[in-house]
Design an enzyme around this catalytic site. Sequence first.
Site, PDB file in Angstrom:
ATOM      1  N   CYS A   1       2.391   0.301  -5.812  1.00  0.00           N
ATOM      2  CA  CYS A   1       2.672  -0.416  -4.747  1.00  0.00           C
ATOM      3  C   CYS A   1       3.063  -1.677  -4.918  1.00  0.00           C
ATOM      4  O   CYS A   1       3.683  -2.661  -3.800  1.00  0.00           O
ATOM      5  CB  CYS A   1       1.754  -0.242  -3.496  1.00  0.00           C
ATOM      6  SG  CYS A   1       1.707   1.720  -2.981  1.00  0.00           S
TER       7      CYS A   1
ATOM      8  N   CYS B   1      -1.488   4.990   9.920  1.00  0.00           N
ATOM      9  CA  CYS B   1      -1.069   5.216   8.592  1.00  0.00           C
ATOM     10  C   CYS B   1       0.332   4.959   8.242  1.00  0.00           C
ATOM     11  O   CYS B   1       1.178   5.280   9.171  1.00  0.00           O
ATOM     12  CB  CYS B   1      -1.226   6.708   8.440  1.00  0.00           C
ATOM     13  SG  CYS B   1      -2.971   7.598   8.456  1.00  0.00           S
TER      14      CYS B   1
ATOM     15  N   HIS C   1       7.381   1.424   4.389  1.00  0.00           N
ATOM     16  CA  HIS C   1       6.744   1.261   3.046  1.00  0.00           C
ATOM     17  C   HIS C   1       7.758   2.108   2.111  1.00  0.00           C
ATOM     18  O   HIS C   1       7.005   2.863   1.367  1.00  0.00           O
ATOM     19  CB  HIS C   1       5.515   1.511   3.016  1.00  0.00           C
ATOM     20  CG  HIS C   1       4.525   1.473   1.975  1.00  0.00           C
ATOM     21  ND1 HIS C   1       4.822   0.313   0.681  1.00  0.00           N
ATOM     22  CD2 HIS C   1       3.290   2.152   1.101  1.00  0.00           C
ATOM     23  CE1 HIS C   1       4.022   0.539  -0.210  1.00  0.00           C
ATOM     24  NE2 HIS C   1       3.238   1.524   0.179  1.00  0.00           N
TER      25      HIS C   1
END
Lengths: 400, 129
Positions: A83, A218, A348
Amino acid sequence: MSSADVWVIGAAMTPFGRFADKDVLDLATEAALDALGDAGTTIRDMDALAVGNMYQADAHNAQRLQKQIGQTGIPAYNVVNACATGATAVRVAWLSIRAGEADYGLAVGVEKMGKMGLLGGAAKKRADRKVFTPSGRYGSVAKPEGLLGTGLMPGVFAQAGTEYALRHGVSAEQFAEVARKNHAHSVLNPLAQYRKEFSLAEITGAEMISYPNTLPMCCPTGDGAAAVVLVSDAKLRTLDPDVRRRAVKISASVLTSDPWTESAQVQPDVNTLTRAAADQAYEKAGIGPDDLDLVELHDCFATAELLHYDNLRLCEPGGAGDFISSGGPWRDGKTPVNVSGGLLSKGHPIGATGVANLFEVVTHLRGEAGDRQIEGARVGLTHVIGLASACAVHILERAA
Amino acid sequence: MTNQIPIVDYLVLGNPPHLRAHGCDACDALYLDRRNACARCSGRDFSSRKLSNSGRVRAFTVVHRAAPSIPTPYTSVVVDLDGGGAVKANLLDTTEPAEITPDLRVELTTFVVGTDDDGTEAVGFGYCR
């Protein structure tokens, strides 16, 4: 200003979301050309190109991007670092300038994930398993997921959160409040994947994924790209006053990996390397956490954001629960955190994330963030962590 | 008697069953996986260490969404073992978060997780309060 300084003079991102009609190159091209244009440059000015991308890393998207926007023969780097992939690409461009090899560097982060489902879950199916045969470094005869705890991302970051909660007394509602904040912030961000506000009751009452994280706690999977153009201090001095006025200084760029800790042998330790990165960044920049006007940090799950208040020294040690309850990280609080909506709501797309958070902070420091502008912002921090582990922290300051 | 095999090679099906680690001879760092060298001190020599069957819960989650083949909800815990070492496994006797309190003490237990075509049973482990 010193000769070793590196500046951001162009920044752009695509909206984050799910774009069935766009591939990785469409997204990367859009962000790259927008950032180059924002800087008043073209690909022909660039001395180095770094492209961060996780899930098509072996496609060599740096060179594929060149083949869309300009094959100028410069060094092209394909970057993958969990990430922290996008932020690591930024660091490759930054290092190229610091090394004296480049005046200009372009860093792009891009990802196309669609609806991938729970990350970490796509373990390969074993071959027809008629007879138990130990294999791998643990001599296992069956897939451990669900039998020996969970290693999927929601569970990993949930356990990271409960470790902190058991030690410092954080409630499930306090974790949920993080998600309430970021979803509320995202309403102001036209680039966010989701722009819907939720009440605390809606968040705590949503489908439980992995306690204490419910669905809106989430982050989603998604598609998107972001890009920044970096320039050396010497070159910046020769540029148009309007470019110089909008330039943002990279006061610290730090990348860390895991030091050895005992518990991290079985459950990633997201704290130690984040603390190390933050402390190094503050020291290099000569800036402390109280100086920050905004922070974009890695809220892949609501539990993660809360830990990083403490890891980035935004609150008293052990006081992350109190910090969210006090309203400290809201956009009108002591240290606004994830005014973009964060990973939880902005989205994301992994390779893009660590560049997009630089775009966000740069845009605020330039005073160009529109409805979500943090007024008078002068100093900001970006943070990403990926499980490998890799953690990147950048501290950015607007031109004086 | 039925043949049994441990689900992972760091579970030893002795009497009583227990976990074993590769301990670094130089710095005592403990590892559950096969090692090339020590991540803490770079030492190359390891010896087998028996780990305790009791410990305290360091972290937990109750998993509600998982692959279809995995029964939910279940509780995953990270356990700090008495005398050193940490392990991840399921806590078998509760899925109620409120029952998992700081420093909750747990004990290792084993159970059969499946049988192959030769009739060999795979034995897993977990923890109970």
